[in-house]
Design a protein around this motif. Structure first.
Motif, short mmCIF file in Angstrom:
data_model
loop_
_atom_site.label_atom_id
_atom_site.label_comp_id
_atom_site.label_asym_id
_atom_site.label_seq_id
_atom_site.Cartn_x
_atom_site.Cartn_y
_atom_site.Cartn_z
N LEU A 1 144.75 42.02 47.77
CA LEU A 1 144.78 42.79 49.01
C LEU A 1 143.75 42.25 49.99
O LEU A 1 144.05 42.08 51.19
CB LEU A 1 144.49 44.27 48.73
N ALA A 2 142.55 41.97 49.51
CA ALA A 2 141.52 41.39 50.38
C ALA A 2 141.98 40.05 50.93
O ALA A 2 141.80 39.75 52.12
CB ALA A 2 140.21 41.24 49.61
N ALA A 3 142.60 39.24 50.08
CA ALA A 3 143.08 37.92 50.51
C ALA A 3 144.20 38.05 51.55
O ALA A 3 144.33 37.19 52.43
CB ALA A 3 143.57 37.13 49.30
N SER A 4 145.00 39.12 51.46
CA SER A 4 146.13 39.27 52.39
C SER A 4 145.66 39.40 53.83
O SER A 4 146.33 38.93 54.75
CB SER A 4 146.98 40.50 52.00
N TYR A 5 144.50 40.03 54.03
CA TYR A 5 143.98 40.16 55.40
C TYR A 5 143.51 38.81 55.93
O TYR A 5 143.68 38.51 57.12
CB TYR A 5 142.83 41.17 55.43
N SER A 6 142.91 38.00 55.07
CA SER A 6 142.53 36.65 55.49
C SER A 6 143.76 35.82 55.81
O SER A 6 143.74 34.96 56.71
CB SER A 6 141.72 35.96 54.38
N ARG B 1 150.79 30.90 47.59
CA ARG B 1 151.39 31.71 46.52
C ARG B 1 152.64 32.43 46.99
O ARG B 1 153.63 32.52 46.26
CB ARG B 1 150.36 32.70 46.00
N PHE B 2 152.61 32.96 48.22
CA PHE B 2 153.74 33.74 48.72
C PHE B 2 154.60 32.96 49.72
O PHE B 2 155.37 33.54 50.48
CB PHE B 2 153.24 35.04 49.35
N ARG B 3 154.48 31.65 49.70
CA ARG B 3 155.32 30.75 50.49
C ARG B 3 155.26 31.08 51.99
O ARG B 3 156.28 31.18 52.67
CB ARG B 3 156.77 30.79 49.99
N LEU B 4 154.04 31.24 52.46
CA LEU B 4 153.82 31.55 53.88
C LEU B 4 153.15 30.40 54.62
O LEU B 4 152.73 30.57 55.77
CB LEU B 4 152.94 32.82 54.00
N GLU B 5 153.06 29.25 53.97
CA GLU B 5 152.43 28.10 54.62
C GLU B 5 153.21 27.70 55.87
O GLU B 5 154.44 27.65 55.87
CB GLU B 5 152.36 26.91 53.65
N ILE C 1 156.26 42.07 49.86
CA ILE C 1 155.46 41.80 48.67
C ILE C 1 155.32 43.11 47.92
O ILE C 1 154.79 44.09 48.45
CB ILE C 1 154.08 41.23 49.05
N GLU C 2 155.80 43.15 46.69
CA GLU C 2 155.90 44.42 45.98
C GLU C 2 154.54 45.02 45.62
O GLU C 2 154.27 46.18 45.89
CB GLU C 2 156.75 44.24 44.71
N THR C 3 153.68 44.23 45.00
CA THR C 3 152.41 44.77 44.52
C THR C 3 151.30 43.75 44.72
O THR C 3 151.50 42.56 44.50
CB THR C 3 152.49 45.13 43.02
N LEU C 4 150.14 44.23 45.13
CA LEU C 4 148.97 43.37 45.27
C LEU C 4 147.81 43.97 44.48
O LEU C 4 147.57 45.17 44.53
CB LEU C 4 148.56 43.23 46.74
N SER C 5 147.08 43.12 43.79
CA SER C 5 145.85 43.56 43.14
C SER C 5 144.79 43.79 44.21
O SER C 5 144.97 43.44 45.38
CB SER C 5 145.37 42.49 42.15
N VAL D 1 155.51 40.61 57.29
CA VAL D 1 155.17 40.84 55.89
C VAL D 1 154.87 42.32 55.69
O VAL D 1 154.02 42.90 56.36
CB VAL D 1 153.96 39.98 55.45
N PHE D 2 155.61 42.94 54.76
CA PHE D 2 155.42 44.33 54.39
C PHE D 2 154.97 44.42 52.93
O PHE D 2 155.20 43.49 52.15
CB PHE D 2 156.73 45.12 54.52
N LEU D 3 154.37 45.55 52.56
CA LEU D 3 154.06 45.83 51.16
C LEU D 3 155.07 46.83 50.62
O LEU D 3 155.31 47.87 51.25
CB LEU D 3 152.64 46.39 51.01
N GLY D 4 155.64 46.55 49.46
CA GLY D 4 156.73 47.36 48.95
C GLY D 4 156.34 48.47 47.99
O GLY D 4 157.17 49.32 47.66
N LYS D 5 155.08 48.52 47.55
CA LYS D 5 154.67 49.51 46.55
C LYS D 5 154.88 50.93 47.08
O LYS D 5 154.53 51.24 48.22
CB LYS D 5 153.20 49.30 46.18
#
Length: 333
Positions: free
Chosen positions: A253-258, A173-177, A245-249, A214-218
């Motif tokens: 957020l849980a998926a970001s750690y994985s 989704r965030f083009r990090l492959e 990444i501006e906002t994560l649900s 990767v940073f969070l922008g919120k």
């Protein structure tokens, strides 16, 4: 009936109030109308006041809200925000929670802030620090309050658990492959000192060409973010190496750690950082500065790495060390 005083946008206050509501308590969050609308949280009622009316007008509004709710207790969060409001309402019983810089940094900024903090703590009916270091600071400033209980932010370990499917989906989704993800999720503001990670980045990148930051922008500080990009340019860090990444649900957020390969956290003072607990629950190794609050959760070279303050060479080495660990070895750690 419990009233929480503080920033209604805070995920910490939202989760705490939701948890108590699930246990059958009537939970209310009294907060500024500035950030409306607030999310719908089952069992939790938001009541707002108008900040434009000044401190006296704000306190008057909050007193009216409290008179209507008639809570059994008010719980103020962040000493120099909710704590000030709670003090001025004169409502009791009044519990005060400190989160980090509000007790470790701000009271040192001036005599005025020290004595204001002391007054808030001494007049509260109970103090609820979120780490042992904060507990010691609250006891010292309050001259030995007789009700001080440490509690930690809770996390849902089932929600924050490693998932290979979530890792793949998030990265796609965030083009990090195909990237090695160094995740620094703390708010982009001076307190969290992301500039140290930028200083370490050329050495990290030299050892891992696929690495990205990767940073969070919120809720970020625009001037601070501009300064980070200026510093990145001075260090010849490619813009392609930085992803914001501006906002994560909550699920994202849980998926970001994985999805990440290491989490980095670099403030000089801290409470109990939720990001660290969530990362550890998701089998993600953490690299952070060696501060008391992290020592409560991380054993150096066992479940993470603690770096001497401002030592960007060691920071780079530890991040690279984590990135070079085989996947099975990471799970064992």
């Amino acid at each position: 009936r419990i009233v929480f005083l503080g920033n209604g946008n805070s995920v910490h206050i939202q989760r705490l109030s939701e948890g108590l509501a699930l246990k059958g308590h009537a939970a209310f969050i009294v907060t500024t109308s500035k950030f409306e609308p607030y999310p719908a949280i089952p069992g939790v009622v938001f009541r707002t006041y108008d900040e434009q009316k000044g401190m006296l007008g704000k306190v008057s509004q909050i007193r009216s809200i409290l008179a209507e709710i008639k809570p059994d207790v008010i719980h103020s969060h962040f000493v120099n925000h909710g704590g000030v409001i709670g003090l001025l309402t004169g409502y009791h019983p009044h519990l005060v929670s400190a989160w980090g810089c509000d007790i470790l940094n701000i009271p040192r900024s001036s005599k005025k802030m020290y004595w204001l903090t002391k007054l808030i703590l001494k007049t509260a009916d109970g103090l609820l620090p979120i780490s042992n270091q904060i507990k010691e600071a609250m006891i010292n400033i309050s001259s030995g309050h007789d009700f001080v209980e440490t509690y930690s932010w809770g996390i849902d370990v089932d929600h924050f658990s490693f998932s290979e499917e979530s890792r793949k989906t998030f990265r796609r989704r965030f083009r990090l492959e195909g990237k090695t993800v160094v995740f620094s999720p703390r708010t982009l503001e001076p307190l969290y000192r992301h500039e140290y990670l930028l200083e370490a980045w050329p050495k990290i990148k030299a050892e891992n060409e696929s690495a990205v930051l990767v940073f969070l922008g919120k809720n970020s500080d625009k001037n601070y973010v501009d300064g980070l990009f200026k510093k990145a340019a001075e260090l010849n860090i490619s813009r392609d190496d930085i992803v914001i990444i501006e906002t994560l649900s909550f699920d994202d957020l849980a998926a970001s750690y994985s999805a990440c390969d290491v989490l980095v956290t670099l403030p000089h003072t801290d409470g109990t950082p939720m990001t660290v607990l969530e990362a550890l629950s998701t089998e993600t190794l953490v690299v952070g500065f060696d501060i008391p609050s992290l020592r409560e959760w991380i054993v150096n070279n066992v479940n993470g790495f603690l770096v001497p303050l401002a030592d960007t060479d060691m920071l780079a080495r530890n991040v690279v060390q984590v990135l070079n660990l085989p996947a099975e070895r990471k799970k064992q750690i």
